[in-house]
Every structure is written in C-alpha cells, then in structure tokens.
Design a protein around this motif. Structure first.
Motif, PDB file in Angstrom:
ATOM      1  N   GLN B   6      23.100 -10.975 -85.558  1.00  0.00           N
ATOM      2  CA  GLN B   6      22.673 -11.761 -84.400  1.00  0.00           C
ATOM      3  C   GLN B   6      21.558 -12.696 -84.848  1.00  0.00           C
ATOM      4  O   GLN B   6      20.630 -12.292 -85.546  1.00  0.00           O
ATOM      5  N   LYS B   7      21.677 -13.940 -84.405  1.00  0.00           N
ATOM      6  CA  LYS B   7      20.673 -14.934 -84.741  1.00  0.00           C
ATOM      7  C   LYS B   7      20.257 -15.700 -83.499  1.00  0.00           C
ATOM      8  O   LYS B   7      21.120 -15.987 -82.641  1.00  0.00           O
ATOM      9  N   PRO B   8      19.013 -16.080 -83.356  1.00  0.00           N
ATOM     10  CA  PRO B   8      17.906 -15.606 -84.172  1.00  0.00           C
ATOM     11  C   PRO B   8      17.456 -14.223 -83.702  1.00  0.00           C
ATOM     12  O   PRO B   8      17.946 -13.728 -82.689  1.00  0.00           O
ATOM     13  N   LYS B   9      16.530 -13.637 -84.379  1.00  0.00           N
ATOM     14  CA  LYS B   9      16.013 -12.334 -83.960  1.00  0.00           C
ATOM     15  C   LYS B   9      15.038 -12.502 -82.791  1.00  0.00           C
ATOM     16  O   LYS B   9      15.013 -11.699 -81.870  1.00  0.00           O
ATOM     17  N   TYR B  10      14.248 -13.564 -82.870  1.00  0.00           N
ATOM     18  CA  TYR B  10      13.314 -13.881 -81.792  1.00  0.00           C
ATOM     19  C   TYR B  10      13.530 -15.328 -81.376  1.00  0.00           C
ATOM     20  O   TYR B  10      13.797 -16.192 -82.211  1.00  0.00           O
ATOM     21  N   LEU B  11      13.381 -15.580 -80.095  1.00  0.00           N
ATOM     22  CA  LEU B  11      13.604 -16.927 -79.575  1.00  0.00           C
ATOM     23  C   LEU B  11      12.643 -17.168 -78.414  1.00  0.00           C
ATOM     24  O   LEU B  11      12.581 -16.355 -77.482  1.00  0.00           O
ATOM     25  N   LEU B  21      22.729 -18.126 -78.367  1.00  0.00           N
ATOM     26  CA  LEU B  21      22.531 -16.917 -79.145  1.00  0.00           C
ATOM     27  C   LEU B  21      23.802 -16.670 -79.951  1.00  0.00           C
ATOM     28  O   LEU B  21      24.913 -16.715 -79.407  1.00  0.00           O
ATOM     29  N   CYS B  23      26.352 -14.502 -82.501  1.00  0.00           N
ATOM     30  CA  CYS B  23      26.785 -13.155 -82.878  1.00  0.00           C
ATOM     31  C   CYS B  23      28.028 -13.230 -83.753  1.00  0.00           C
ATOM     32  O   CYS B  23      29.003 -13.894 -83.394  1.00  0.00           O
ATOM     33  N   THR B  88      16.044  -8.796 -74.133  1.00  0.00           N
ATOM     34  CA  THR B  88      16.719  -8.693 -75.431  1.00  0.00           C
ATOM     35  C   THR B  88      18.206  -8.681 -75.163  1.00  0.00           C
ATOM     36  O   THR B  88      18.694  -7.901 -74.335  1.00  0.00           O
ATOM     37  N   THR B 109      18.745 -10.129 -79.961  1.00  0.00           N
ATOM     38  CA  THR B 109      17.920 -11.340 -79.957  1.00  0.00           C
ATOM     39  C   THR B 109      16.953 -11.207 -78.797  1.00  0.00           C
ATOM     40  O   THR B 109      17.370 -11.052 -77.650  1.00  0.00           O
ATOM     41  N   ARG B 110      15.682 -11.235 -79.118  1.00  0.00           N
ATOM     42  CA  ARG B 110      14.661 -11.128 -78.062  1.00  0.00           C
ATOM     43  C   ARG B 110      14.304 -12.529 -77.582  1.00  0.00           C
ATOM     44  O   ARG B 110      13.747 -13.325 -78.342  1.00  0.00           O
TER      45      ARG B 110
END
Lengths: 112, 114
Positions: B6-11, B21, B23, B88, B109-110
């Motif tokens: 999953q990208k990104p991990k933080y957004l 997001l 996947c 998330t 992804t948060r």
C-alpha cells in the motif's frame, strides 16, 4: 449493529497468564474469523472456526463457537509479551452475506 | 517480501483536495477489498472486487471510488476530502470472494485531512 459490544474492550495481564476474549453477534453466520492486529500493522487471521465446529485449536490459541447463543470466544494460554495486540472477531454480514463484519475488538496488553 | 503493498504509508491532505491510495497484491488472489479504520472504531468494510469487477459497495458517499486497472491492483480515489475522512485505509485480498476465505491485509495508509 452486528455486534452486542460496541466499544473497544481492554485487558491487561502478566506474561504467562491465560486469557479469554469473547464476542457476540446478532445475525447468522457460517464462520467466525479471529484476527490479531499489532500496533501499526494490518490485521492478520489467527483462527477461523466454522458453524459446524464447536472448538478449534491452533498452538496456544483456542476458539469456540456457540451458534445457539451466537457467541464466540478466543483463549490464549501461556501468554507472551508478543501477544500484545488488538484482537477482533469477524462474521458474515447479513444472512448469507459473504462480507466480513468486524467487532470493535479487545486491546490485550501482556506485560513481561 | 511484502505480499500486499500500500502506498503511501502516510498521507496528509487539505480539505477539498483529492487523493489516490494505491494497493497491489502479489498473492495471486482473485478478490480484493478496502476497509477503513477510524480511531477507536471497528474496521469498516467499504468495497469488494472480484476478478476486477465491483461486487459490493458499502460506502454511502460517491466521493470514494475504487479503481482496478489490473487484476492485482485496487486503488481508492477519494475526492473532496473532509476531516472526517481521516482514518487508516486497509487494502485486503483473498483467494476468492467469500467469508470462508482468509483475508490478507496490507499495512495500511494513514490519511490525515486538515
């Protein structure tokens, strides 16, 4: 709501103790899945128990299912600090639905 | 090697903006899902896909649009972002669609909407 308990439960125990977590559900399901989610990670399946099974074991884990009372339990024997996680049970949604509906979970903290 | 990416991990996004997001799963699974997990709330099912077809949509808002360009991809586009969208978002997959199949979850992804 699918679940009788809506709020995240919290349990704190010492390493080596046994623990049992419960959940109840409101609609028919053919399967109960138990997931563990460690901090910052996605959930991971630990046990799947079907409606024709009353008990399922996997290592230190034991799940039970009582379809008459629509409840399931997860027991962990000889807990380790690494068992610290949130534990969710998940069942099918509405009757015959394949969707997984997750309960609010139990935050288990095992202190070394 | 991670099986579900999953990208990104933080957004972090501003209200009103749009984000996608990402996947990807490398398990050879035929079914993919999106879930949302808000603070102190259960995992909430959003969408399911099977063989790249939308099978179920439990999201009331059309601002959330899944996109599947390949069998092992299921992205989630969110438009007109609101602070309440902060959560998330987990992508998951299973061999086939059905509650008897184990679902494998990505790391999430948060998303924070300011």
């Amino acid at each position: 709501s699918q679940w009788g308990e809506e709020n995240l439960q919290a349990l704190s125990i010492q390493e080596g103790e046994d623990v049992t977590m419960n959940c109840s559900y409101k609609t028919y399901t053919t399967v109960v899945q138990w997931y563990r989610q460690k901090s910052g990670k996605g959930p991971a399946l630990i046990i799947l128990i079907r409606s024709n099974e009353r008990e399922k074991r996997s290592g230190r884990l034991r799940a039970t299912l009582d379809t008459s009372s629509q409840s399931s339990s997860l027991s962990i024997t000889g807990t380790l600090a690494t068992d610290t996680a949130v534990y969710f049970c998940a069942t099918e949604g509405s009757s015959g639905s394949w969707q997984l509906i997750f309960g609010s979970g139990t935050q288990l903290t095992v202190m070394p | 090697d991670p099986k579900i990416i999953q990208k990104p991990k933080y957004l972090v996004a501003v209200t009103g903006s749009e984000k996608i997001l990402i996947c990807e799963q490398y398990l050879g699974h035929n079914a993919m899902y999106w879930y949302r997990q808000s603070a102190k709330k259960p995992l909430e099912f959003m969408f399911s896909y099977s063989y790249q077809k939308l099978m179920d949509n439990q999201t009331a808002s059309s601002r959330f649009q899944p996109q599947s360009s390949k069998k092992n991809h299921l992205d989630l586009q969110i438009t007109a972002l609101k602070p309440d969208d902060s959560a998330t978002y987990f992508c998951a997959s299973s061999q086939d669609r059905g509650s008897s199949y184990e679902q494998y979850f990505g790391p999430g992804t948060r998303l924070t909407v300011l």
